[in-house]
Design a protein around this motif. Sequence first.
Motif, PDB file in Angstrom:
ATOM      1  N   PHE A   1      -5.027  17.428 -15.954  1.00 19.70           N
ATOM      2  CA  PHE A   1      -4.414  17.688 -17.212  1.00 19.70           C
ATOM      3  C   PHE A   1      -4.040  16.419 -18.009  1.00 19.70           C
ATOM      4  O   PHE A   1      -3.363  15.619 -17.269  1.00 19.70           O
ATOM      5  N   ARG A   2      -4.295  16.323 -19.235  1.00 27.52           N
ATOM      6  CA  ARG A   2      -3.761  15.049 -19.889  1.00 27.52           C
ATOM      7  C   ARG A   2      -3.698  15.175 -21.582  1.00 27.52           C
ATOM      8  O   ARG A   2      -4.335  16.312 -21.911  1.00 27.52           O
ATOM      9  N   LYS A   3      -2.693  14.557 -21.872  1.00 28.23           N
ATOM     10  CA  LYS A   3      -2.164  15.095 -23.453  1.00 28.23           C
ATOM     11  C   LYS A   3      -3.196  14.254 -24.474  1.00 28.23           C
ATOM     12  O   LYS A   3      -3.153  13.233 -24.785  1.00 28.23           O
TER      13      LYS A   3
ATOM     14  N   PHE B   1     -11.997  18.427 -14.929  1.00 22.46           N
ATOM     15  CA  PHE B   1     -12.198  18.577 -13.656  1.00 22.46           C
ATOM     16  C   PHE B   1     -12.496  17.019 -12.991  1.00 22.46           C
ATOM     17  O   PHE B   1     -13.157  16.231 -13.636  1.00 22.46           O
ATOM     18  N   GLN B   2     -11.918  16.743 -11.938  1.00 21.09           N
ATOM     19  CA  GLN B   2     -12.160  15.331 -11.352  1.00 21.09           C
ATOM     20  C   GLN B   2     -12.681  15.808  -9.770  1.00 21.09           C
ATOM     21  O   GLN B   2     -12.258  16.676  -9.313  1.00 21.09           O
ATOM     22  N   VAL B   3     -13.307  14.737  -9.224  1.00 20.33           N
ATOM     23  CA  VAL B   3     -13.376  14.835  -7.635  1.00 20.33           C
ATOM     24  C   VAL B   3     -13.019  13.536  -7.216  1.00 20.33           C
ATOM     25  O   VAL B   3     -13.241  12.569  -7.690  1.00 20.33           O
TER      26      VAL B   3
ATOM     27  N   THR C   1      -2.234  14.720 -13.447  1.00 19.06           N
ATOM     28  CA  THR C   1      -2.907  13.731 -14.524  1.00 19.06           C
ATOM     29  C   THR C   1      -4.444  13.321 -13.804  1.00 19.06           C
ATOM     30  O   THR C   1      -5.298  12.808 -14.370  1.00 19.06           O
ATOM     31  N   HIS C   2      -4.527  13.395 -12.539  1.00 16.26           N
ATOM     32  CA  HIS C   2      -5.538  13.088 -11.623  1.00 16.26           C
ATOM     33  C   HIS C   2      -5.420  13.843 -10.291  1.00 16.26           C
ATOM     34  O   HIS C   2      -4.570  14.519  -9.959  1.00 16.26           O
ATOM     35  N   THR C   3      -6.506  13.641  -9.375  1.00 16.02           N
ATOM     36  CA  THR C   3      -6.497  14.369  -8.157  1.00 16.02           C
ATOM     37  C   THR C   3      -5.849  13.392  -7.247  1.00 16.02           C
ATOM     38  O   THR C   3      -5.765  13.847  -5.909  1.00 16.02           O
ATOM     39  N   SER C   4      -5.590  12.154  -7.491  1.00 13.53           N
ATOM     40  CA  SER C   4      -4.851  11.388  -6.596  1.00 13.53           C
ATOM     41  C   SER C   4      -3.831  11.644  -5.972  1.00 13.53           C
ATOM     42  O   SER C   4      -3.853  11.489  -4.787  1.00 13.53           O
ATOM     43  N   PRO C   5      -3.041  12.361  -6.333  1.00 13.64           N
ATOM     44  CA  PRO C   5      -1.799  13.006  -5.733  1.00 13.64           C
ATOM     45  C   PRO C   5      -1.986  13.755  -4.470  1.00 13.64           C
ATOM     46  O   PRO C   5      -1.283  13.644  -3.328  1.00 13.64           O
TER      47      PRO C   5
HETATM   48  N1  PHE Z   1      -7.252   8.382 -10.355  1.00 15.25           N
HETATM   49  C1  PHE Z   1      -7.956   7.681 -11.232  1.00 15.25           C
HETATM   50  C2  PHE Z   1      -8.357   8.217 -12.303  1.00 15.25           C
HETATM   51  O1  PHE Z   1      -7.784   9.148 -12.809  1.00 15.25           O
HETATM   52  C3  PHE Z   1      -9.453   7.193 -10.656  1.00 15.25           C
HETATM   53  C4  PHE Z   1      -9.329   6.694  -9.225  1.00 15.25           C
HETATM   54  C5  PHE Z   1      -9.228   7.235  -7.987  1.00 15.25           C
HETATM   55  C6  PHE Z   1      -9.341   5.384  -8.940  1.00 15.25           C
HETATM   56  C7  PHE Z   1      -9.228   6.835  -6.855  1.00 15.25           C
HETATM   57  C8  PHE Z   1      -9.192   4.840  -7.865  1.00 15.25           C
HETATM   58  C9  PHE Z   1      -9.330   5.346  -6.733  1.00 15.25           C
HETATM   59  O2  PHE Z   1      -8.467   7.479 -13.558  1.00 15.25           O
END
Ligand code: PHE
Length: 344
Positions: A195-197, A209-211, A169-173
């Motif tokens: 991806f999100r529902k 896309f995220q960075v 759901t985010h690139t944080s993983p």
């Molecule tokens: N992963 C968070 C989001 O999808 C964004 C985020 C990344 C916030 C890194 C703090 C630090 O909303």
Amino acid sequence: MKELKKKIEKYKTQFNREITLIQDKKGLQELRNLFLSRKKGYVSLLFEDFKTLKPEERPEAGKIINELKEYVQTKLQALQEEFSTAKKVEKTYDLTLPGKDIYLGSPHPIVHFQQEIEQIFLTMGFTIEEGPEIETDYYNFEALNFPQHHPARDDWDTLYIKDDLLLRTHTSPVQIRVMEKKKPPIRIIIPGKVFRKETPDPTHLPMFFQVEGLVIDVGITFAHLKGTLEYFLKALFNENIKIRFRPSFFPFTEPSAEVDIECTVCDGKNEDCRVCGGSGWIEILGAGMVDPQVLKNVNIDPERYSGFAFGMGIDRTAMFAFQISDMRNFYENDLRFIRQVLRK
Ligand code: PHE
């Protein structure tokens, strides 16, 4: 004989007049028939007259009839050649046509924008990392300090494949995956699909896309986070862009902030602005200092190291950079739209 000469003279004048009127091959053939056709052509008729002449007149008569015949043949031949070459040129080049616009392929506007973002971070000494789009619950949530059933999970409308497997759901993983392998100093960005529902609407898409950014080292403070993001946003938008940090919450950062830029559409001057809703600000990223618990989860000593992280939606930011009011435009693949955006 006298009459023959007169006739020849008359035919020649007629021929010279008619040949100037010919426009095409059809006309050419008609004139050829009129003079040279075997039975009724004027030249054949002259040979009929020839037979009625006295033997002593024949040599001269034969000569002048043949002269006319050759004259007619040469002229017709020349015109025929003129027509054929003219036709050929016409077939090969039409010099009045406008040139063909050769369209060279190029990256999609979002990819192009992503490359611009990457370029800014590369000049700051960051490197680029990537991670899988299908993730486990552990990397997407657990290791990022979202315990099972924690209400913060509700903010990420997750598409599950199995209980433990999901579309990230985010690139944080990828922060976790990198920190498991590399020890500080770490200075990376992680661009990629998430991806999100969501039901698509002007500002939401189920895939976007995220960075992500991550910096871990000795002595990293919130000032570094602020300075880095300010430098980045000024490079991406413009030197004068106004930026605002608002306190926020993410399980994996403490303290956390949301970062807004001044509305690129109304510059904060229109109370009815559809883009910023009249607030004058648009939220473009989440950020914060990496939570000590996250560092512990990957065996990095939080007493020694600290760091910051941020995550920005690329499509969403592109929307503001290109001043487009509907994010879905990016994915409709209408070349008229795509080329227009790329030209900027
Ligand atoms: N992963 C968070 C989001 O999808 C964004 C985020 C990344 C916030 C890194 C703090 C630090 O909303």
